[in-house]
Motif scaffolding. Structure first.
Motif, PDB file in Angstrom:
ATOM      1  N   SER A 298       0.837  -1.204   0.000  1.00 56.15           N
ATOM      2  CA  SER A 298       0.000   0.000   0.000  1.00 56.15           C
ATOM      3  C   SER A 298       0.869   1.251   0.000  1.00 56.15           C
ATOM      4  CB  SER A 298      -0.919   0.013   1.223  1.00 56.15           C
ATOM      5  OG  SER A 298      -1.593   1.244   1.316  1.00 56.15           O
ATOM      6  N   PRO A 299       0.491   2.267  -0.763  1.00 55.98           N
ATOM      7  CA  PRO A 299       1.253   3.531  -0.720  1.00 55.98           C
ATOM      8  C   PRO A 299       0.753   4.487   0.357  1.00 55.98           C
ATOM      9  CG  PRO A 299      -0.365   3.645  -2.469  1.00 55.98           C
ATOM     10  CD  PRO A 299      -0.534   2.293  -1.834  1.00 55.98           C
ATOM     11  N   ILE A 300      -0.338   4.130   1.029  1.00 58.13           N
ATOM     12  CA  ILE A 300      -0.989   5.045   1.969  1.00 58.13           C
ATOM     13  C   ILE A 300      -0.713   4.631   3.409  1.00 58.13           C
ATOM     14  CG2 ILE A 300      -3.174   6.073   2.687  1.00 58.13           C
ATOM     15  CD1 ILE A 300      -2.302   6.785  -0.166  1.00 58.13           C
ATOM     16  N   VAL A 301      -0.262   5.584   4.194  1.00 55.93           N
ATOM     17  CA  VAL A 301      -0.031   5.339   5.620  1.00 55.93           C
ATOM     18  C   VAL A 301      -1.214   5.901   6.400  1.00 55.93           C
ATOM     19  CG1 VAL A 301       1.503   5.735   7.579  1.00 55.93           C
ATOM     20  CG2 VAL A 301       2.450   5.539   5.273  1.00 55.93           C
ATOM     21  N   SER A 302      -1.778   5.066   7.270  1.00 56.01           N
ATOM     22  CA  SER A 302      -2.915   5.482   8.098  1.00 56.01           C
ATOM     23  C   SER A 302      -2.516   5.504   9.567  1.00 56.01           C
ATOM     24  CB  SER A 302      -4.102   4.523   7.903  1.00 56.01           C
ATOM     25  OG  SER A 302      -4.626   4.638   6.596  1.00 56.01           O
ATOM     26  N   PHE A 303      -2.907   6.587  10.235  1.00 62.28           N
ATOM     27  CA  PHE A 303      -2.681   6.739  11.666  1.00 62.28           C
ATOM     28  C   PHE A 303      -4.047   6.781  12.360  1.00 62.28           C
ATOM     29  CE2 PHE A 303       0.766   8.817   9.464  1.00 62.28           C
ATOM     30  CZ  PHE A 303       1.906   8.525  10.199  1.00 62.28           C
ATOM     31  N   ARG A 304      -4.132   6.182  13.516  1.00 59.21           N
ATOM     32  CA  ARG A 304      -5.368   6.255  14.301  1.00 59.21           C
ATOM     33  C   ARG A 304      -4.989   6.301  15.782  1.00 59.21           C
ATOM     34  NH1 ARG A 304     -10.431   5.729  12.323  1.00 59.21           N
ATOM     35  NH2 ARG A 304     -12.086   5.414  13.845  1.00 59.21           N
ATOM     36  N   LEU A 305      -5.201   7.441  16.384  1.00 56.73           N
ATOM     37  CA  LEU A 305      -4.889   7.627  17.802  1.00 56.73           C
ATOM     38  C   LEU A 305      -6.211   7.680  18.561  1.00 56.73           C
ATOM     39  CD1 LEU A 305      -2.154  10.429  17.528  1.00 56.73           C
ATOM     40  CD2 LEU A 305      -1.883   7.942  17.354  1.00 56.73           C
ATOM     41  N   VAL A 306      -6.440   6.678  19.386  1.00 54.42           N
ATOM     42  CA  VAL A 306      -7.718   6.565  20.096  1.00 54.42           C
ATOM     43  C   VAL A 306      -7.478   6.778  21.588  1.00 54.42           C
ATOM     44  CG1 VAL A 306      -9.699   5.076  20.598  1.00 54.42           C
ATOM     45  CG2 VAL A 306      -8.601   4.992  18.343  1.00 54.42           C
ATOM     46  N   PHE A 307      -8.010   7.872  22.097  1.00 52.69           N
ATOM     47  CA  PHE A 307      -7.912   8.181  23.523  1.00 52.69           C
ATOM     48  C   PHE A 307      -9.179   7.712  24.233  1.00 52.69           C
ATOM     49  CE2 PHE A 307      -5.006  11.254  21.655  1.00 52.69           C
ATOM     50  CZ  PHE A 307      -3.950  11.291  22.547  1.00 52.69           C
ATOM     51  N   HIS A 308      -8.981   7.066  25.368  1.00 54.22           N
ATOM     52  CA  HIS A 308     -10.144   6.686  26.196  1.00 54.22           C
ATOM     53  C   HIS A 308     -10.593   7.926  26.975  1.00 54.22           C
ATOM     54  CE1 HIS A 308     -12.083   3.324  28.842  1.00 54.22           C
ATOM     55  NE2 HIS A 308     -12.948   4.184  28.371  1.00 54.22           N
ATOM     56  N   SER A 309     -11.035   8.900  26.225  1.00 52.69           N
ATOM     57  CA  SER A 309     -11.449  10.198  26.773  1.00 52.69           C
ATOM     58  C   SER A 309     -12.600  10.702  25.914  1.00 52.69           C
ATOM     59  CB  SER A 309     -10.298  11.220  26.703  1.00 52.69           C
ATOM     60  OG  SER A 309      -9.095  10.686  27.217  1.00 52.69           O
TER      61      SER A 309
END
Length: 534
Positions: free
Chosen positions: A72-83
Motif C-alpha cells: 500500500s502507498p498510503i499510511v494510516s494513523f489512528r490515535l484513540v484516547f479513552h477520553s
C-alpha cells in the motif's frame, strides 16, 4: 440552489409526504376506509431497574496496533484516547469535544490554522477528529512520499498546539451554532437521537450532547481548555493504530514522539449504574413538517457477551441500517408508505459519513438498543409507533422463519466483510477489541453466525429484548395532539390514498391493538429551543 428550486423541492417533499398514508386530514376513498379498531389491551410495563457499569478493559499506555501492508502507498494513523464527553466537568459540557476540535483545527506552534490547511492540501492528506462519549479518535492518512512532513504535523497538533484565542472563539461559536441551529432547528433525526441519549441516561455522564450544552460551552475559558487537554489526552489513555507501509521503525518514531504527552492526567471517570425509567417519553416540540420517532433502552449487553451476536442478527433482520430488506422497512415503508426507512440497532450507532456502516471506536461501557423511525407525516406517528412495537413483539414471540434466518445470515456473512474494507476501519475494529476483550471481532461474528440457528437466536432475543423496557422520543410540532394520540384508548385508524391489500388492512387492526408501553404521567413535553441549554 435558487429560490425557485427550493420552492419546487419544498412542494415536492410536501406532496410526497401527503401522498403516503394519512390519518384524517383528507377523506380517503371509500374502498380504503377501515373500521375503528378495538382498543389495545393495557400495556405491560417494566419496573425501574439498574444497568450496572462493568468497566471496559484497559490497554497498556501507548499500546500499538500495527497492520503492515508494504504494497500500500498510503499510511494510516489512528490515535484513540479513552477520553470523551464523560470527562466534561459539570457546567462545562462540551469541553472535551472543543479541546479535540481546537487541537485538530487550531494550528500548531509552527503553523496557524490557515497554514495547516495550506500545508495539508497539496499532500491530499487527511487529519480528522471524532469525539464521542468515552472515546476521542484522531485519524490521519497520507501518501508515503509525504510521511516525514505529515508525521510531524500530525503529532504537533497534540504536542505543540497553538491555542490561538481567535480560533478558540471561532470553534466555540461553531459548537454553539451546532446546538442552537443544526441540532435544534435543522436535523430532527439527530435531535431525536440526542434526545434518546438524554432520556435513557438521565443523571448519567452519557446524558448530555457530546458537542456540549449552550451554557456549558459559554462557560469554558481557554485556560480551562488548556488544562483539560493535559488531563485527558495522556499516554495512559492512548492506543495507537498504524496501517499501510509501516514497520517497527515508524512505530518507534511515533511512540517516541507521543511519549511527550503527559504520562497520566485525570483519573478515569467511574461510571455509575444507569437507572432506567421504562415507559417514559420525551416530546421535543418545534416547527417542523414531520414527526421523528426514536425508541430504545439502556442495556448491559455489549460486544463480548454470548448474546450479542444473535441479538445483532435479529435486529439486522428487523431493520439493518439503510438496507431495504429489513422487516420494519418492508412493512412500514414498502407496504404502507409511512416514511423513508425504519431501522434497529444492537449497539449505539453513528453512521460513518459516505457509508451505511457504523463508525468504529464508539465503545461504551453501557450500551443502548434502539429503533429509529425516519420522520413520518404527523398524523401517522402514533400508528408508526404501534407498528414498530408490533413487529418487535412478533420478532420476540415468533422468532425468525428458517428462510428469513438464512437470508439474514448470508447477508451478514458478506456485509461484515464490507465493514473492514479500509485501513482506518480495520484499525478501529482492532482497537475496539482491546477495550471489549474481543480479539478478531468480525471473524468471531462470522464464526458465530455459522453456529446460530433460528431457535438459538430467538432464545437470546427473549433474554435481551423487552418492549416493556422501551422509552420514546418524538420530535414534532403539535405535541398535544401527539400525546393525545399516544395515550388514547383507541388509537386513530390509518387511511390510505390508494387501495391496499386486505391482508395489510387486517394487519393494521392488529397493529393498533399492540399496546404501547408508555406511562402517561412520564411523558414530558419540552420546547426544542431549550433542549441542551444546560
Amino acid at each position: 440552489m435558487n429560490t425557485f428550486h427550493r420552492s419546487v423541492l419544498f412542494l415536492a417533499v410536501g406532496a410526497w409526504l401527503g401522498g403516503c398514508a394519512t390519518a384524517s386530514h383528507a377523506p380517503p376513498p371509500p374502498s380504503a376506509q377501515v373500521s375503528p379498531p378495538t382498543p389495545p389491551p393495557a400495556p405491560t410495563l417494566q419496573a425501574e431497574a439498574s444497568v450496572p457499569a462493568e468497566p471496559l478493559r484497559k490497554p497498556a499506555p501507548l499500546e500499538t496496533v500495527l497492520q503492515s501492508n508494504p504494497q500500500s502507498p498510503i499510511v494510516s494513523f489512528r490515535l484513540v484516547f479513552h477520553s470523551g464527553s464523560v470527562d466534561d466537568p459539570p457546567g462545562r459540557e462540551g469541553l472535551t469535544a472543543l479541546v479535540a476540535n481546537l487541537l485538530s483545527q487550531g494550528g500548531t506552534r509552527e503553523l496557524s490554522s490557515a497554514q495547516l490547511l495550506e500545508v495539508l492540501f497539496p499532500m491530499a492528506a487527511e487529519l480528522a477528529v471524532f469525539p464521542d462519549k468515552e472515546f476521542t479518535t484522531f485519524s490521519g492518512r497520507v501518501h508515503k512520499d509525504f510521511l516525514p512532513r505529515f508525521l510531524k504535523i500530525f503529532t504537533d497538533v497534540l504536542l505543540e498546539p497553538r491555542y490561538e484565542p481567535s480560533e478558540f472563539e471561532r470553534l466555540r461559536t461553531d459548537a454553539l451554532n451546532t446546538v442552537r441551529n443544526t441540532l435544534r432547528n435543522e436535523d430532527d433525526e439527530e435531535l431525536g437521537k440526542v434526545g434518546l441519549d438524554a432520556l435513557l441516561f438521565r443523571g448519567h455522564p452519557y446524558a448530555h450532547f457530546v458537542g456540549g450544552t449552550v451554557q456549558g460551552l459559554q462557560a469554558i475559558t481557554l485556560d480551562e481548555l488548556k488544562v483539560h487537554a493535559r488531563r485527558v489526552f495522556t499516554q495512559d489513555r492512548l492506543v495507537i493504530g498504524l496501517a499501510g507501509p509501516v514497520d517497527e521503525a515508524l512505530k518507534q518514531t511515533l511512540t517516541s514522539r507521543l511519549s511527550a504527552l503527559p504520562a497520566t492526567g485525570a483519573p478515569a471517570v467511574t461510571l455509575p449504574s444507569v437507572t432506567t425509567h421504562p415507559g417514559s417519553a420525551l416530546v421535543l416540540q418545534k416547527s417542523t413538517l414531520s414527526t421523528a420517532v426514536s425508541m430504545g433502552f439502556a442495556t448491559s449487553l455489549r460486544r463480548g457477551d454470548p448474546d450479542f451476536f444473535p441479538v445483532a442478527l435479529a435486529l439486522s433482520y428487523l431493520g439493518e441500517h439503510r438496507q431495504t430488506h429489513g422487516w420494519l422497512f418492508q412493512e412500514l415503508r414498502e407496504k404502507r408508505g409511512l416514511n423513508y426507512g425504519n431501522y434497529a440497532y444492537a449497539e449505539h450507532f453513528i453512521e460513518q459519513p459516505g457509508t451505511t456502516f457504523t463508525r468504529p471506536n464508539l465503545a461504551r461501557t453501557q450500551q443502548d438498543i434502539s429503533l429509529w423511525l425516519r420522520p413520518v407525516v404527523p398524523t401517522t406517528a402514533v400508528f408508526a409507533t404501534h407498528g414498530a412495537l408490533y413487529y418487535l413483539d412478533r420478532l420476540i414471540q415468533q422468532g425468525i422463519s428458517r428462510d428469513a434466518f438464512e437470508q439474514t445470515r448470508g447477508f451478514l456473512m458478506s456485509y461484515t466483510r464490507l465493514w473492514e474494507q479500509t485501513d482506518q476501519r480495520r484499525l478501529g475494529y482492532a482497537i475496539d477489541s482491546l477495550f471489549y476483550g474481543t480479539p478478531d471481532f468480525l471473524d468471531s461474528y462470522r464464526k458465530a453466525l455459522e453456529q446460530m440457528t433460528p431457535e438459538s437466536v430467538q432464545a437470546a432475543v427473549r433474554r435481551r429484548l423487552h418492549p416493556s423496557a422501551l422509552s420514546f422520543v418524538f420530535v414534532t410540532q403539535d405535541a398535544p395532539a401527539l400525546v393525545a394520540g399516544l395515550t388514547a384508548q383507541a388509537p386513530p385508524p390509518l387511511s390510505y390514498a390508494s387501495a391496499k391489500l386486505p391482508a395489510v388492512l387486517e394487519e393494521d387492526q392488529a397493529i393498533l391493538r399492540q399496546p404501547l408501553p408508555l406511562r402517561p404521567e412520564a411523558i414530558e413535553v419540552l420546547s426544542a429551543s431549550t433542549f441542551m441549554e444546560k
